[in-house]
Design an enzyme around this catalytic site. Structure first.
Site, short mmCIF file in Angstrom:
data_model
loop_
_atom_site.label_atom_id
_atom_site.label_comp_id
_atom_site.label_asym_id
_atom_site.label_seq_id
_atom_site.Cartn_x
_atom_site.Cartn_y
_atom_site.Cartn_z
N ALA A 99 0.86 -1.19 0.00
CA ALA A 99 0.00 0.00 0.00
C ALA A 99 0.89 1.24 0.00
O ALA A 99 1.83 1.33 0.78
CB ALA A 99 -0.91 0.01 1.22
N CYS A 100 0.59 2.18 -0.89
CA CYS A 100 1.38 3.43 -0.96
C CYS A 100 1.26 4.19 0.35
O CYS A 100 0.16 4.44 0.84
CB CYS A 100 0.87 4.30 -2.11
SG CYS A 100 1.56 5.97 -2.05
N ILE A 101 2.39 4.59 0.89
CA ILE A 101 2.39 5.21 2.22
C ILE A 101 1.64 6.54 2.24
O ILE A 101 0.89 6.83 3.17
CB ILE A 101 3.82 5.34 2.78
CG1 ILE A 101 3.79 5.84 4.22
CG2 ILE A 101 4.68 6.24 1.90
CD1 ILE A 101 5.06 5.63 4.98
N ALA B 197 -2.01 5.85 2.02
CA ALA B 197 -2.46 5.14 3.21
C ALA B 197 -2.64 6.10 4.39
O ALA B 197 -3.67 6.08 5.07
CB ALA B 197 -1.47 4.03 3.56
#
Lengths: 137, 116
Positions: free
Chosen positions: A83-85, A88
């Site tokens: 998941a892209c930080i 997220a």
């Protein structure tokens, strides 16, 4: 694509479960690709797609639990789910490291998903023979 | 010729375009060739002198102005979309090239990703 072509795929999911069909369409594709002996390099969740990695998702019992279904696929086939930080954190998805860093009351990242930067997506676009996008809109 | 990131979502009211721009900047930061194409409602990104303070937003024009610094190879706008939304060259921020977003343009790139 003929039967003899071997592909490796990066899948990018930007649509959320239960408000779009993106995660389930992507899972159908991933299952078909593996059955046809192709490889899934990684699954990258971006934008609203990060909701797929929430451990707090609780659909009614007669509906498919898409986060759990995806988590099972990732585990069974040893595929990285990332998941892209930035996406997220904006949307309230954090692992234990981010919980500590921002002194939050809880973390909610579903195993085996992990949180990392867009560099993981860039690497996927370079290394995989195909990158496919599953959008919500 | 690298990747084309297509922004077809409006500048405000959705986050999709901003996150697509982040993807373009990220590719450039990793030295991957990348260009931007604004089309459809996305051409609203290119209007100069934007002031979205009234809707508590930061101007996307400022983000976009960083494109050359990051090493984005080209910033293009679809000619027909600009005409449809009443945007002529004089209304647009500097450094934008007008193009026809057709199959020939897309065929110049190895990969294409859309904002959505």
């Amino acid at each position: 694509m003929t039967d003899t072509d071997q592909h490796s795929f990066t899948l990018v999911i930007t649509g959320a479960p239960y408000s779009s069909q993106a995660p389930q369409t992507a899972l159908s594709f991933a299952r078909a690709a593996v059955a046809a002996r192709h490889r899934i390099d990684r699954v990258f969740l971006y934008g609203d797609g990060v909701h797929l990695a929430s451990a707090l998702v609780t659909p009614p019992s007669d509906e498919t639990h898409w986060p759990n279904a995806w988590a099972r696929f990732l585990t069974d086939h040893k595929v990285a789910g990332i998941a892209c930080i930035a996406s997220a954190l904006r949307r309230g998805l954090v692992d234990e490291g981010e919980q500590k860093r921002y002194e939050l009351t809880a973390s909610n990242l579903l195993s085996p998903f992990s949180i990392a930067g867009l560099g993981e997506w860039v690497e996927g676009t370079v290394k995989s023979t195909r990158t496919l996008y599953f959008h919500g809109g | 010729m690298g990747m084309l990131i297509v922004i077809d979502q409006p500048a405000y009211g959705t986050w999709a375009g901003r996150e697509a721009l982040d993807m373009a900047f990220s590719l450039a930061a990793f030295d991957q060739p990348v260009s931007l194409l604004f089309t459809g409602a996305g051409v609203s990104w290119l209007r100069k002198d934007q002031d979205p303070a009234g809707i508590d937003q930061k101007s996307v024009a400022k983000n976009l102005a960083a494109a050359p610094v990051f090493g984005i190879e080209a910033v293009m706008a679809d000619r027909a979309s600009c005409q449809r939304l009443g945007l002529d060259a004089g209304d647009m921020a500097a450094g934008v090239t007008l193009v026809d977003a057709d199959a020939q343009l897309l065929s110049q790139f190895d990969q294409t990703a859309f904002s959505a």
